[in-house]
Structures are given as C-alpha cells and as structure tokens.
Design an enzyme around this catalytic site. Structure first.
Site, PDB file in Angstrom:
ATOM      1  N   GLU A 151     -74.246 -81.360 -66.539  1.00 13.88           N
ATOM      2  CA  GLU A 151     -74.602 -80.454 -65.448  1.00 13.88           C
ATOM      3  C   GLU A 151     -76.090 -80.123 -65.484  1.00 13.88           C
ATOM      4  O   GLU A 151     -76.537 -79.348 -66.339  1.00 13.88           O
ATOM      5  CB  GLU A 151     -73.792 -79.154 -65.562  1.00 13.88           C
ATOM      6  CG  GLU A 151     -74.131 -78.167 -64.451  1.00 13.88           C
ATOM      7  CD  GLU A 151     -73.360 -76.837 -64.556  1.00 13.88           C
ATOM      8  OE1 GLU A 151     -72.634 -76.643 -65.553  1.00 13.88           O
ATOM      9  OE2 GLU A 151     -73.497 -76.016 -63.636  1.00 13.88           O
ATOM     10  N   GLU A 245     -68.144 -70.701 -59.052  1.00 15.83           N
ATOM     11  CA  GLU A 245     -68.735 -69.885 -60.108  1.00 15.83           C
ATOM     12  C   GLU A 245     -69.396 -68.668 -59.481  1.00 15.83           C
ATOM     13  O   GLU A 245     -70.158 -68.798 -58.514  1.00 15.83           O
ATOM     14  CB  GLU A 245     -69.839 -70.660 -60.838  1.00 15.83           C
ATOM     15  CG  GLU A 245     -69.351 -71.661 -61.828  1.00 15.83           C
ATOM     16  CD  GLU A 245     -70.482 -72.098 -62.762  1.00 15.83           C
ATOM     17  OE1 GLU A 245     -70.260 -72.121 -63.962  1.00 15.83           O
ATOM     18  OE2 GLU A 245     -71.579 -72.439 -62.284  1.00 15.83           O
TER      19      GLU A 245
HETATM   20 MN    MN Z   1     -72.608 -74.286 -63.032  1.00 18.60          MN
END
Ligand code: MN
Length: 290
Positions: A151, A245
């Site tokens: 990520e 998120e």
């Molecule tokens: Mn993230």
C-alpha cells in the site's frame, strides 16, 4: 448487499481501538450489521491476536477477515541493519500466520517499511533488505494461499513506497505473482498526479483498495473525486475487495491513532457513519458500471 462485483470491507478502527475478545466481537458484529462482508484487522502486534476467538466470531457472523499492518522503526525490513530488518521480517511472518489461522487470504498495508515519518531518504542497502524480505514473505504466503499487498502511503508515513508506480517497481523486483498493488485514495490524493492513471497503470496487478475521505472522516464529505476513481476501477474491471477506512479521535488505538495523526473528532456515531459509507460506495460502484 447490492449486486456489485466487489466485496466491501471496513477497517476495525471504525469500531474499536484494540483487539481484546470483547472488542473483536463488537467490531465483527457491527461490521456485519452495517452490511459489510469483510473486516480488516490491524496486526501491528500479531501475537496479541486471539486467533481462535476471532476466527470463531468471523464464522458466526459470516464475515471474511483480512489483516493489515505497518512495521515499526525497531523492526523494519527497510533498514540497513540486518538485525532490525530480521525483526521486521519475523513480525511479517507472524502476521501471515494470523491471516492463515483466520482463514483469510490477504495481508497488506505498509508491509515494506515502518509506518511513520522517516528522518532521511531510504538507501540502496535498506531497499535491498526490504526487497529480499518481501520475496521470502511472498513465497511463504504463496504456500498458504495468501496474497501480499503493498500500500503506497504518503511521505509522512513511509520513505519507501509513496506512489502506485513505486509499488509496481517493487513488485517487479520481488518477482512473485502473489504480490499486488493496494491503492488508497486518501494517500493517492496527496501523492499521485490524479486518481485515474495509477489505477490504469496497475491494471490486473491492483489487488486491494482502500476508500477514505481526504480528511479520513465520513464518506460524502471531503474533496476526493470518487466518481473518477470508481470509474477507473470499472474501466479495468476491478473485482477485488474495497475496504472503507475512517478514523476519528472518538476511537483511539494506542498503536495506530497517533502514528496516523488522528487528532480530531470527525464523527461520533460510527454505526450510522459506516452504514452510509457502505451505501455511498455501492451507489458509486453501480453508477460507474452503468
Ligand atoms: Mn489505507
């Protein structure tokens, strides 16, 4: 859930700041009730997770589990010091075991470096240590049917991979098929030229997605052009997991909240916030495929 090509997930920190058995039950139950099919569990300290309880509770509520983490500066594969790098690799291997025991197939996040502001750029030796450790992690993950996701995060949270292209380059150097790009619009909004070209460049190597507002608050607020982003996902035929998120000082994780700079209260009612985020993503995905 709506008829869409993606599994929708939610990060555990929407619900709880830790992972005692009571917190695990609360987070998994709330995720299911808000209509999600997956919960992403932070595994910064993999050995602290009671995998038997979590796996039993996931089954009870019919949810899938994924794990994410960022390493710490004293256990970091992106370091020239082989002892520090070894400790980082051991932690990644522990996290892999957690994913396996939860019956999951995904370990992602900042698995390539510490999560935090580095004082200096990375170095060729640190990059070599990270690449070799990730190759061994991917090979071990492959035996267990697990995909590893890199990520890219903003410059204040890593000095190694800040863009999708850097993740693609790292994957090429690792040379294992089960390593994918994990794009997060919150970080893309800071580091990328736009929200479309990194998706197109990743193509079939895009394996996981984080959706978050520009201030990490509720979806539908903030400045991110989600129509463009979901349009790009539809264009490449992305069928992987999309996880929401969001962080607020209403839920505090001793490990994670300070590292991510969560100083403000952006929501208090996580149940209605998570449900409307799921509906928001579904509406955008449906519109993008229309
Ligand atoms: Mn993230």
């Amino acid at each position: 859930m709506a008829n869409i090509p993606n599994l929708l997930g939610v990060h555990a920190l929407v619900w709880v700041g830790g992972w005692t058995n009571d917190q695990a039950t609360e987070a998994i139950k709330n995720s299911a009730e808000a209509g999600y099919g997956l919960i992403e569990i932070p595994a910064l300290d993999p050995k602290s997770i009671d995998v038997d309880h979590t796996s039993k509770t996931l089954k009870e509520f019919g949810l899938k589990g994924a794990c994410s983490l960022g390493l710490s500066f004293d256990a970091d594969i992106n370091n020239e010091d082989s002892e520090i790098a070894k400790r980082g690799e051991a932690r990644l291997m522990d996290a892999l075991t957690v994913v396996e025991k939860l019956g999951g197939d995904y370990l992602g996040g900042v698995v390539f470096s510490a999560l935090g502001k580095y004082a200096k750029p990375t170095t060729p030796k640190a990059i070599e240590n990270a690449t070799n450790a990730l190759r061994r992690l991917a090979q071990e993950a492959s035996k267990r049917g697990i995909t590893v996701g890199l990520e890219p995060v903003n410059r204040y949270e890593s000095n190694l991979i800040n863009t999708g292209q850097q993740a693609l380059d790292m994957i090429k150097n690792i040379g294992e098929k089960n390593v994918v790009v994990h794009l997060d619009v919150y970080h893309m909004n800071i580091e990328e030229q736009d929200l479309v070209s990194p998706v197109i460049a990743a193509g079939s190597q895009l394996g996981y997605v984080h959706i978050g507002a520009s201030h990490r608050g509720p979806l539908g607020t903030g400045n991110i052009d989600f129509d463009s982003f979901f349009g790009a996902l539809a264009k490449i035929g992305y069928k992987g997991t999309i996880t929401f998120e969001s962080f607020s000082s209403a839920v505090v994780s001793p490990d994670l909240s300070s590292t991510l700079g969560i100083w403000r209260n952006l929501w208090t009612d996580n149940k209605s916030m998570a449900k409307s985020a799921r509906e928001y993503m579904e509406a955008k995905i449906i519109a993008a495929h229309a």
